[in-house]
Design an enzyme around this catalytic site. Structure first.
Site, PDB file in Angstrom:
ATOM      1  N   GLU A 285       0.822  -1.205   0.000  1.00  0.00           N
ATOM      2  CA  GLU A 285       0.000   0.000   0.000  1.00  0.00           C
ATOM      3  C   GLU A 285       0.858   1.257   0.000  1.00  0.00           C
ATOM      4  O   GLU A 285       0.430   2.315  -0.481  1.00  0.00           O
ATOM      5  CB  GLU A 285      -0.927  -0.008   1.225  1.00  0.00           C
ATOM      6  N   HIS A 306       7.576 -27.147  -0.655  1.00  0.00           N
ATOM      7  CA  HIS A 306       6.977 -28.276  -1.366  1.00  0.00           C
ATOM      8  C   HIS A 306       5.888 -27.807  -2.329  1.00  0.00           C
ATOM      9  O   HIS A 306       5.115 -28.617  -2.834  1.00  0.00           O
ATOM     10  CB  HIS A 306       6.414 -29.281  -0.357  1.00  0.00           C
ATOM     11  N   LYS A 420     -14.158   0.835  -4.197  1.00  0.00           N
ATOM     12  CA  LYS A 420     -15.262   1.326  -3.367  1.00  0.00           C
ATOM     13  C   LYS A 420     -16.273   2.107  -4.215  1.00  0.00           C
ATOM     14  O   LYS A 420     -17.481   1.954  -4.058  1.00  0.00           O
ATOM     15  CB  LYS A 420     -14.729   2.217  -2.241  1.00  0.00           C
TER      16      LYS A 420
END
Length: 444
Positions: A285, A306, A420
């Protein structure tokens, strides 16, 4: 805490990291003097040294009230309003605490997603349980957190009564304005302030992180002490070569300039998983804007050796690793002898599990270096509150410096608002009529 960069420097031309000294020192000066981009969000810079014993006592007293009245505490927050607390609590807690009885209330995190199943199952779990709520939001209108708090407030009042609910709901919010502040003042909740000049991802050492951590039963005094000592070590007047945050910022940017676009934070201790999640938000951010920034990723070794281990060893060479290593575990366990030795592991009999883990760490480091992956190593003596406090401030200071080195504002997040706007338009939120019309045309 120790920082080792030799296995990253070996991939660079001689003296390359030191070439960043002047830029790093200029960035530190800009932070210190408040002349940098985002200078209205520099409250984290000297936050540790500003924390007083009286403030710690107030946090602990509130935590005690919640502990005395609750078997569970729901922390409602998203992003930096929960990740720091989650990281510290997960790092210090017993791996199987959820299966064991404890004197401390169970800390539950919500308000960080919009899953109907998650919230329904949380409500189902809380039926008949004495629980409190820590509502963390500057505005009180962040969708994920506000939905959760609305549900939790209603349930807490119905289940425990309004008088008790007032004692066990705490608001951590703006000092004067916003829906959460208005609600807290109206209902008479205990409140703590999120400083205006501290962004969410830098807020773990404010009440945002300290109160949940204290409620979980951990020593916030030692957490703060670790951060205070690291603040001194990373002071603007510290020599470049002995300032770990400065050296880290310089090294990661030196390898970034050589085409290493992805930084993978590595741990060999499952308890550090959420430290990586917090770190990813902090750096992602802060740096990911203006078409720039190192992409922060993480792995939990040896588990991910793995799976992701193959790509890290042989994939595109655009990565470098920063490894968090713990010198000594908090427990003592050795490999037993087996008479039949069917698994062929008797050569390890008597060795501590941690010795095996450290050899896996060293072997992996050597393999990845041979595979073309620069390695930075951060080691801490043990996993405790003090060490986590050091790590938190080290990464925060390194982040502030690093963002300025690539000439972005490390303290805003303009890209977060894009989803948003679309979400509100799609939901028909009042005031978004024009956006709703435009987006409906786009998707029809």
């Amino acid at each position: 805490m120790k920082l080792e960069i030799n296995n990253a420097v070996s991939f660079l031309a001689e003296g390359k990291v030191n070439e960043y000294e002047a830029k790093v020192m200029a960035a530190q000066k800009a932070l210190e003097e408040g002349t940098c981009k985002g200078n209205d969000f520099l409250g984290w810079l000297h936050l540790p040294s500003s924390i007083t014993p009286e403030f710690i006592n107030e946090i602990n007293a509130t935590a005690k009230t919640l502990q005395d009245n609750c078997d569970a505490i729901v922390v409602a927050g998203i992003g930096g309003s929960y990740l720091g607390a989650k990281a510290v609590i997960a790092a210090l807690d017993d791996n199987f605490s959820w299966l064991k009885k404890s004197n401390a209330p169970r800390i539950l995190f919500a308000g960080n997603n919009i899953s109907e199943d998650y919230l329904s199952e949380l409500i189902d779990y809380l039926k008949g349980v004495k629980f409190g709520v820590i509502n963390i939001s500057k505005s009180g209108t962040t969708t994920e957190t506000a939905i959760t708090f609305r549900l939790m407030k209603k349930m807490c009042e119905e289940q425990m009564g309004k008088d008790v609910a007032k004692k066990v709901i705490v608001a951590i919010t703006d000092a004067k304005k916003g829906a959460a502040r208005t609600c807290a003042d109206k209902e008479g909740y205990k409140t703590f302030v999120i400083p205006d000049n501290v962004g969410g991802r830098f807020s773990v050492l404010t009440p945002v992180g300290l109160l949940p951590i204290a409620c979980a039963g951990f020593d916030i005094c030692q957490l703060v002490k670790g951060a205070q000592d690291m603040e001194k070590e990373c002071d603007v007047n510290a020599p470049f070569c002995s300032n770990p945050a400065a050296v880290y910022a310089a090294t990661r940017n030196a390898v970034y300039a050589e085409g290493k676009k992805i930084e993978i934070l590595v741990n060999y201790q499952p308890k550090l998983h959420y430290v990586s999640e917090w770190w990813k938000q902090l750096y992602g951010e802060s740096e990911g804007k203006d078409g720039k920034g190192i992409f922060p990723a993480s792995v939990d070794f040896s588990t991910d050796l793995h799976s992701m281990g193959q790509w890290i060893q042989d994939g595109e060479r655009t990565i470098f690793e920063t490894v968090i290593s713990i010198d000594k575990p908090n427990h003592d366990l050795a490999v037993p002898t087996d008479a039949e030795n069917l698994d062929g592991l008797n050569f390890l009999a008597g060795k501590h599990i941690d010795e095996v883990n450290h050899k896996a760490e060293l072997g992996t480091c050597l393999a990845h270096i041979d595979g073309g992956v620069p390695n930075i190593r951060i080691s801490i003596p043990k996993l405790d509150e003090y060490a986590l406090g050091q790590l938190i401030y080290f990464f925060e200071k390194g982040c502030g410096i690093s963002g300025l080195l690539i000439d972005v504002n490390p303290f805003n997040q303009p890209g977060v608002e894009a989803y948003k706007k679309n979400m509100f338009a799609l939901l028909g939120k009042p005031g978004y009529e024009a956006e709703t019309e435009a987006i409906q045309k786009r998707i029809s």
